[in-house]
Write an enzyme that holds these catalytic residues in place. Sequence first.
Site, short mmCIF file in Angstrom:
data_model
loop_
_atom_site.label_atom_id
_atom_site.label_comp_id
_atom_site.label_asym_id
_atom_site.label_seq_id
_atom_site.Cartn_x
_atom_site.Cartn_y
_atom_site.Cartn_z
N HIS A 90 35.60 70.90 -20.56
CA HIS A 90 36.98 71.09 -20.11
C HIS A 90 37.43 69.86 -19.31
CE1 HIS A 90 40.18 74.15 -18.71
NE2 HIS A 90 40.56 72.95 -18.31
N ASP A 106 45.09 63.55 -20.41
CA ASP A 106 46.18 63.06 -19.57
C ASP A 106 45.93 63.34 -18.09
OD1 ASP A 106 46.45 65.77 -20.40
OD2 ASP A 106 48.59 65.80 -19.96
N GLU A 112 42.94 81.56 -13.81
CA GLU A 112 42.94 80.44 -12.85
C GLU A 112 43.94 80.78 -11.76
OE1 GLU A 112 44.54 76.86 -14.53
OE2 GLU A 112 43.83 75.58 -12.92
N ASP A 150 37.97 69.16 -15.35
CA ASP A 150 39.40 69.45 -15.52
C ASP A 150 40.21 68.16 -15.55
OD1 ASP A 150 41.39 71.21 -16.16
OD2 ASP A 150 41.72 71.96 -14.13
O1 NOS Z 1 44.06 73.40 -14.70
C1 NOS Z 1 45.01 73.43 -15.50
N1 NOS Z 1 45.62 74.61 -15.77
C2 NOS Z 1 46.63 74.70 -16.65
N2 NOS Z 1 47.13 73.65 -17.28
C3 NOS Z 1 46.59 72.45 -17.04
C4 NOS Z 1 45.52 72.27 -16.15
N3 NOS Z 1 45.21 70.97 -16.10
C5 NOS Z 1 46.05 70.35 -16.94
N4 NOS Z 1 46.89 71.23 -17.51
C6 NOS Z 1 47.99 70.95 -18.44
O2 NOS Z 1 47.47 70.63 -19.71
C7 NOS Z 1 48.26 69.63 -20.29
C8 NOS Z 1 47.56 69.00 -21.47
O3 NOS Z 1 46.43 68.31 -21.11
C9 NOS Z 1 48.58 68.73 -19.11
O4 NOS Z 1 49.69 67.90 -19.36
C10 NOS Z 1 48.84 69.75 -18.02
O5 NOS Z 1 50.19 70.14 -18.03
ZN ZN Z 2 42.46 72.61 -17.55
#
Ligand code: NOS
Ligand code: ZN
Length: 389
Positions: free
Chosen positions: A30, A34, A222, A311
């Site tokens: 995970h 980006d 989450e 993450d």
């Molecule tokens: O921890 C998270 N929880 C939910 N969405 C996330 C998390 N980290 C990143 N993204 C979302 O996933 C998109 C694609 O990679 C990112 O642009 C962000 O908006």
């Molecule tokens: Zn994530």
Amino acid sequence: MTSQTTAASPAHSRVPSREQIRRAPKVLLHDHLDGGLRPGTIVDLAREQGYENLPESDADKLGTWFREAADSGSLERYLETFAHTCAVMQTKEALKRVAAECAEDLAEDGVVYAEIRYAPEQHLEQGLTLEEVVEAVNDGFREGERRAKENGHRIRVGALLTAMRHAARALEIAELANRYRDLGVVGFDIAGAEAGHPPTRHLDAFEYLKRENNHFTIHAGEAFGLPSIWQALQWCGADRLGHGVRIIDDIKVAADGSVQLGRLASYVRDKRIPLEMCPSSNLQTGAAASYADHPIGLLRKLHFRATVNTDNRLMSGTSMSREFEHLVDAFGYTLDDLQWFSVNAMKSAFIPFDERLAMINDVIKPGYAELKAEWLFRQTASTSGSVAE
Ligand SMILES: O=c1[nH]cnc2c1ncn2[C@@H]1O[C@H](CO)[C@@H](O)[C@H]1O
Ligand SMILES: [Zn+2]
């Protein structure tokens, strides 16, 4: 004459050093493309592309800005920071560079297998097609694997295509993931703000992927609790849970230490549902109060299929080694524990079973065995040293 031998204890029972953690073979399931750019690369790309909205133009200050801006305790605020990374990831060259550096950085950190996710729909602002985005990122991963090899590291990277849960393109992205299956894409995910955006809105995408015998994970549990996990598993049929930390809400620990699992927690453990846990990210979004309080401690003890992940390395200023270090500091984990997490992750990867098994038996276990055997040879060296004195 007294001879004193240092009773070095076997490494598997000792707290590993930072250097051992870095060299240990690690598996990452995970990690957002980006969310893992080098700050210096963002500065370069912004300059090249004329993007003027960066909050800082100095790479170090920009790195700090991301960490601090992401540290608000709210998932929504945390996600706002991705506007700047996505803004500079709109051309083939930029996507390729970011992907290549991602693979290189992970390999340098001792990651041997990684599944990296990103949302193709967020990279279309300058006219790229979804296919062009996927191919540019794949090219970058291959390039990064090559460069890592030149530097003496081995890494294999697969892509997960993410659909944004507030948008309505999940089926289209699922079809894209299926089209590029066996061509560098190993599965599908949904991400974005959790509260108010239940995964069941995207049932068509999940049902399509199931009919195609494809794999997917869902960010769930989450920022939102058990209902989100329940939907992801029992309505959508997720193979894995992104985070899943709130499963802890279905586990009761009595004063005498006895533990009682609710029906959902039992299901998750019994079915060996992989939990993609991301401790530092959870601290930043408020899903856990501290490393020591992070549910991963209890979940590991209870033998859930827990895995450790980064993450967003940029927003959390972290790496796989840093995540392991935090857990070693909080829970006194040994190399055996780190191996357990790594084997769990490899078992849960979306590549074929025979390849997962080979990675476990031929790369991960030998890597940990080598680290665990080091103390034997260190002892021999110090004995000969003391004779000479
Ligand atoms: O921890 C998270 N929880 C939910 N969405 C996330 C998390 N980290 C990143 N993204 C979302 O996933 C998109 C694609 O990679 C990112 O642009 C962000 O908006
Ligand atoms: Zn994530």
